[in-house]
Scaffold this active site. Structure first.
Site, mmCIF file in Angstrom:
data_model
loop_
_atom_site.group_PDB
_atom_site.id
_atom_site.type_symbol
_atom_site.label_atom_id
_atom_site.label_comp_id
_atom_site.label_asym_id
_atom_site.label_seq_id
_atom_site.Cartn_x
_atom_site.Cartn_y
_atom_site.Cartn_z
ATOM 1 C CE LYS A 59 26.624 -1.099 39.634
ATOM 2 N NZ LYS A 59 28.122 -0.925 39.349
ATOM 3 C CD GLN A 103 30.834 0.399 41.257
ATOM 4 O OE1 GLN A 103 29.823 -0.315 41.134
ATOM 5 N NE2 GLN A 103 30.902 1.361 40.344
ATOM 6 C CG ASP A 126 30.675 -4.362 35.671
ATOM 7 O OD1 ASP A 126 29.494 -3.852 35.392
ATOM 8 O OD2 ASP A 126 31.230 -4.143 36.625
#
Ligand code: NAP
Length: 308
Positions: A59, A103, A126
């Site tokens: 990322k 994460q 997200d």
């Protein structure tokens, strides 16, 4: 479209992800050229899970490629839920941070739902916050999780007709399969521009015979389970589009190392399918590219210049 060899057309996730990253880069240059600050993504990682570290590194590399500034906050595995919530609160209130992700998975003792909900909905690139999932379920504009958005983008860019078609989504996880099923079945006239398919959702309690029956009727199969070999040739209708979201790391007999595989018996299924995503190189690269798009869009919304 089928090729003369009768093999399925490979859906090239690397190529489409590259296209998306180029588009993001151009839009970002325009956004910054108009006097806005360079969009910034902060990724929080707790503990030292090697797979999570690799995902975060990918990322950060993608951010560099498209011109998004980024940083990783790496916290020790001993971090408590309260400490993590405090950091999220600080970053939620930091104007320089446009996108914020934590994460997953998180270490035992930290409640993922509480953490996902703590990330400000406006910065939740997200799309895991309950507000963003709720908005998606209600056909309202919000931030759509990156993997589902990547699946939708692959279907669109390969001109896979979903309108009124039968689709099966295998898996019912809240962050991956459920948003895919929502995007597939919802109304294309609404803000989320759904795909108007007739959707069946399967999960671990779907009897194998029933799974085979519904798959054989499907024009589109999206499988997100993490079980190699789950989808075999006999389960696939000729010409169907197969999107393999699953990723498993298994020993590679040829090299003695590990390799990544999906949920689909790729070599045999491509003999009957019309389109198929490989693993790796299918959905995986799309996830990172769509995260870049979500981060740019979050920055635009925060600057009051969101796309219509
Ligand atoms: P998850 O939370 O573990 O969900 C797996 C789902 O599969 C569950 O809904 C489970 O049903 C269902 N399932 C398990 N066994 C089944 C069976 N035999 N038949 C039908 N359904 C079955 O995983 P996830 O986070 O959704 O991820 C799914 C897969 O996608 C994993 O391999 C993950 O690594 C991969 N993934 C890939 C990307 C990418 O970028 N390519 C991104 C995210 C995830 P129950 O609900 O009944 O337990």
């Amino acid at each position: 479209m089928r090729f003369a060899s009768n093999m399925a057309q490979i859906i090239d996730g690397n190529r489409i992800a590259n296209e998306v990253r180029c588009e993001v880069r151009l839009q970002l240059e325009k956004f910054v050229g108009a006097g806005n600050r360079v969009p910034h993504l902060t990724a929080i990682i707790v503990g030292e899970d090697p797979a999570s570290q690799t995902y975060v590194e990918k990322k950060i590399i993608a951010c560099k490629e498209v011109g998004i500034s980024s940083e990783t906050k790496a916290l020790p595995i001993t971090t408590t839920q309260e400490e993590l919530l405090k950091l999220i609160d600080e970053l939620n209130n930091d104007d320089k941070v446009n996108g914020l992700l934590v994460q997953l998975p998180l270490p035992a003792g930290i409640d993922e739902r509480i953490i996902c909900n703590a990330v400000s909905a406006a910065k939740d690139v997200d799309g895991f916050n309950e507000l963003n999932i709720g908005r998606l379920a209600l056909d309202m504009k919000g931030i759509v999780p990156a993997t589902p958005l990547g699946v939708k983008t692959l279907l669109e860019r390969y001109n896979i007709n979903t309108f009124g078609r039968n689709a099966v989504v295998i898996g019912r996880s809240k962050n991956v399969s459920l948003p895919i099923a929502i995007l597939l079945h919802s109304d294309g006239r609404n803000a989320t521009k759904g795909m108007d398919a007739t959707v069946t959702i399967c999960h671990r309690y779907t009897p194998p015979k029933e799974l085979t029956r519904v798959c054989r009727q499907a024009d589109i199969i999206v499988v997100a389970v993490g079980k190699p070999g789950l989808i075999t040739k006999d389960m696939v209708k000729p010409g169907a589009c197969i999107i393999d979201v699953g990723i498993s790391r298994i020993p590679d007999e040829a090299t003695g190392k590990f390799k990544l595989v999906g949920d689909v018996e790729f070599d045999e299924v491509r003999e009957v399918a019309g389109h198929i995503t490989p693993v790796p190189g299918g959905v995986g690269p799309m996830t990172v590219a769509m995260l870049m798009k979500n981060t740019l869009n979050a920055a635009k919304s925060q600057a009051g210049c969101a796309d219509k």
